[in-house]
Design a protein around this motif. Structure first.
Motif: not given
Length: 837
Positions: A34, A37, A39-41, A732, A736-737
């Motif tokens: 990914c 993109f 994992r979401a931070e 991805c 993430r979002e």
């Protein structure tokens, strides 16, 4: 075989580019990667309840703890009265009705200490003034003693007591220095802890609906993060495509660039080879007649009968004076040059730079192509969910807690100027403390110097030739220390009493009762606090729960939800529905596409150049024929050495033959310099080009064919690879979002069910306040004045012992048994038998 440096570098880069495998296939792992993109931070939500947890403050154990304990015990002796509940109650409710005699009665121990300090403040300066007048009239402190039997004992005793007193002063001064610095170091963090504690308390008593509303408002954090990443999603996707394809594209471009350099170098060498061959042929045509003329003339001269010396050997070498290499046998490369006419037509460096620029601008290109899709996505995400808007609407509020929160906020704002003043005044106090400690240090130094010089002078007194200056200097240093003691006593005792009065009352009135729980009991007793400070009402506690009990419950980790009798009255999950975002994002992200037709890895001109190189026949040139002639010398005979030999032979001949041989030697040298040396330089140049082309030409054709095929394949496959990467990256991005909104939902659930329902920060704030005020501030403060008082007390014996000891360091007259006047005779040596020892 030596390879030409000019061609080796591009060929090495070309070989590495091909060796890295221009199979030009996208690695399978790239499809699943990914890239940016992932994992979401982690979203840093603004502290609502979690920030109310305070780190416990604890004073680390240290070497000063015994001193702090001693000071506390001393203050317990000074202040024997218990906590003055009635006096504090009157002070809080009716300040004007406070009776002074009650205050004095409670502060009786401090009043006694004030009287002692006043007596000290009057007695010491007055005594010092009297002593100064006495010294001025030479009636005390400096009279010379006559020697007697007990003199040494008295002197030793006084010196021992003075040294002991000085050491005690030194220890007290060091402790005062350390505690003064410790107080100064703790002031900054302690002052900074006050707003932090007030902020925590304000957050603690804030009503839960308000906290829920704050959490609802923080839905904008994941929302703004998604909108922010949508602003850069095109660039991010372009960066991902660029990152996953750059190794393949950069290798291809590097190989093309290296091949272009190799082509340029090869063409340059080929032109040098052709031009050098022409020069060598022309030079050989000019050189051969000149050599023939010299050879014939030398043969004629050396065959003369009157030639003496080694004429036969020279004759044989003159016969070999002819051309070595035959450059007319070198093959022509005109046909190959004709095939490469105008090559390179393309500027490979400029082309590669342009292709690199085009490929590196891929993020911008993707951003432009996805702009319309991003606008639709941002429109959907910008809408606020109705459930989140109503998150706190039905939650019961607490007006009392709101008022308490406002009161704490007002207190925090008003306390900041006072806290700054505290820091400023602490700086002044620290400076004064350092000055007074330095004063005590000055007295200690004078005492030690006086003792050292005095003892030194005493040790030299047995020598008849000794000087009394050392002892006199020691006595003077002691008297200087006495003067400093009288001067510094007044400011020292003033600082001691001022800090003692403040720090002692803080310890005995506040810290001692706080630690024992008397303050909480005082607050719980009805009528002790004015209505504006009714803690139970302001905190919203149940009527039958005291402050002490609430403190104990919070310290044990009890839920604020239970302490404040709050109940969940609504369904939290229905307010956190975010399904509308997921469906819209999934639909719109399928429309992302990318067009890479602008990336041209090989321009038409560069393509023609490489095809011309393939057709040129560069590898079929008979380089061996060149090397055969290159390896031969230009002239078989070493002309420089042969000319030297002719000159040596001419010396053995008569005048006529000698002159002719010398002229031939000069002619050979001139011919060597003008024709042979240039020919040799051309040969070296030709050798360099021939060997470079011979080593590179066979591989160059194969590498050219491979690169043309690979570049063609890459131009066909890059768009498909780019779109595949875009699809994977879009998936991805969606994951993430959605992770940001999931974080928000999890955070709200955790805050509501766990963290806003704990009041442990209340007990932590109270404990930290006690540690800051009592352990970190009051203890070193009190230890400081205690050490200074210690020094002030021991200044008195220091003065007494210094004055008495100084008399013994001055010159001593010896008592003799003889009644004669021998002592008054400067040059008379008394008889030994006349002395009574």
């Amino acid at each position: 075989m030596t390879r030409a440096p000019g061609l080796a570098a591009p060929l090495l880069g070309l070989g590495l580019g091909l060796g890295l495998g221009l199979g030009l296939g996208l690695p399978p792992a790239a499809a699943a990667d990914c890239g940016s993109f992932g994992r979401a931070e982690h979203l840093a939500f603004a502290p609502v309840a979690r920030s109310r947890w305070l780190t416990p403050r604890v004073r680390a154990p240290g070497p000063l703890d015994p001193l702090y304990g001693t000071v506390r015990r001393f203050l317990s002796v000074v202040q024997l009265n218990p906590f003055p509940s009635e006096l504090v109650k009157t002070l809080l409710n009716e300040p004007s009705s406070v009776k002074m005699d009650e205050v004095v009665r409670y502060e009786a121990g401090y009043v006694v200490c004030a009287v002692i300090a006043g007596l000290y403040l009057l007695a010491v300066p007055i005594t010092g003034l009297c002593f100064c007048c006495c010294r001025r009239r030479r009636r005390c402190g400096g009279r010379v003693k006559t020697e007697h039997k007990a003199l040494a004992c008295e002197r030793g005793t006084l010196m021992a007591f003075l040294l002991l007193t000085t050491l005690v002063l030194l220890v007290g001064m060091v402790c005062a220095f350390v505690t003064n610095q410790r107080t100064h170091e703790h002031t900054g963090p302690s002052v900074e802890a006050v707003p932090e504690t007030l902020l925590s308390l304000r957050g603690l008593v804030s009503d839960v609906p308000k906290e829920l509303q704050a959490m609802a408002e923080q839905f904008s954090l994941p929302q703004e993060r998604v909108l922010e990443e949508l602003d850069g999603v095109g660039e991010s996707i372009g960066n991902t495509i660029h990152s996953q394809l750059k190794s393949t594209v950069y290798q291809a471009l590097a190989s093309v660039h290296s091949l272009g350099q190799a082509l340029q170098v090869s063409v340059d060498h080929l032109r040098v080879l052709n031009a050098t061959s022409v020069e060598l042929r022309d030079g050989q045509q000019r050189l051969e007649p000149a050599l023939r003329v010299h050879r014939e003339r030398l043969l004629t001269l050396l065959r003369e009968n009157w030639c003496s010396g080694n004429c036969k050997g020279t004759l044989r070498r003159a016969s070999a004076l002819e051309l070595g290499a035959d450059f007319s046998q070198i093959p022509s490369v005109e046909n190959v040059l004709h095939q490469l006419k105008g090559v390179p037509e393309a500027n490979f460096s400029s082309m590669i730079q342009e292709d690199n620029s085009t490929f590196n601008s891929l993020p911008f290109l993707v951003t432009m192509q996805t702009a319309s899709v991003v606008r639709d996505l941002k429109k959907a995400v910008s809408e606020q969910p109705e459930g989140v808007n109503m998150l706190a609407r039905e939650f019961p509020g607490s007006e009392a807690a709101s008022r308490w929160s406002q009161a704490l906020e007002h207190l925090e704002e008003r306390s900041r100027p006072y806290l700054r003043d505290v820091q400023q005044y602490e700086t002044y106090r620290w400076i004064v403390g350092c000055v007074l400690c330095s004063m005590v240090l000055l007295v200690v130094v004078c005492n030690l110097l006086g003792l050292s010089l005095g003892i030194w002078g005493l040790s030299d007194r047995e020598d008849p030739s000794h000087s009394e200056t050392k002892g006199e200097a020691g006595a003077r240093f002691l008297m200087v220390g006495v003067a400093f003691s009288f001067l510094f006593a007044a400011p020292l005792i003033l600082l001691v009493f001022a800090t003692f009065l403040v720090g002692g009352n803080v310890q005995t009135l506040v810290c001692r009762s706080w630690e024992s729980g008397e303050l909480y009991e005082f607050a719980d007793t009805p009528g002790n606090l004015p209505p504006s400070m009714n803690l139970s009402h302001l905190l919203g506690l149940r009527k039958n729960i005291s402050v002490l009990l609430a403190y104990q419950q919070c310290k044990e980790g009890a839920a604020l939800w239970n302490v404040l009798q709050l109940n969940d009255s609504y369904d939290l999950e229905k307010h956190l529905d975010i399904s509308q975002y997921t469906h819209k994002l999934q639909q719109e992200l399928q429309n992302f596409k990318v067009d890479m037709r602008d990336l041209d890895l090989l321009s038409p001109a560069a393509h023609r150049d490489l095809q011309a190189l393939q057709r040129s026949g560069l590898e079929s040139i008979p380089y061996h024929d060149f090397l055969v002639q290159i390896q031969k010398p230009v002239v078989k005979t070493n002309m420089e050495q042969f000319a030297q030999e002719l000159e040596e032979l001419a010396q053995a001949q008569d005048s006529s033959l000698r002159q002719q041989l010398q002229e031939e030697a000069r002619g050979l040298r001139s011919l060597y310099q003008e024709n042979v040396i240039p020919q040799q330089s051309f040969v070296a140049k030709l050798n360099l080009s021939v060997r470079a082309l011979e080593s590179s030409a066979p591989d160059l054709q194969m590498e050219t064919s491979d690169i043309l095929n690979n570049v063609t394949y890459l131009k066909e496959m890059l768009p498909a690879w780019a779109n595949r990467v875009m699809r994977n990256t879009s998936e991805c991005f969606l994951t993430r979002e959605m992770g940001y909104f999931s974080q928000y939902v999890s955070w709200v659930r955790e805050e509501v069910t766990q963290h806003i329902a704990t009041c442990q920060p209340l007990s932590g704030a109270l404990d930290n306040s006690r540690v800051v005020l009592c352990d970190m501030m009051a203890d070193p403060w009190n230890a400081f004045w205690f050490c200074l008082g210690w020094c002030a007390f021991f200044l008195t014996p220091s003065i007494i012992f210094a004055v008495k000891t100084s008399k013994y360091f001055r010159p001593i007259r010896k008592r003799l048994s003889s009644t004669s006047s021998e002592e008054t005779q400067l040059f008379h040596i008394p008889r030994v038998t006349s002395l009574k020892l």
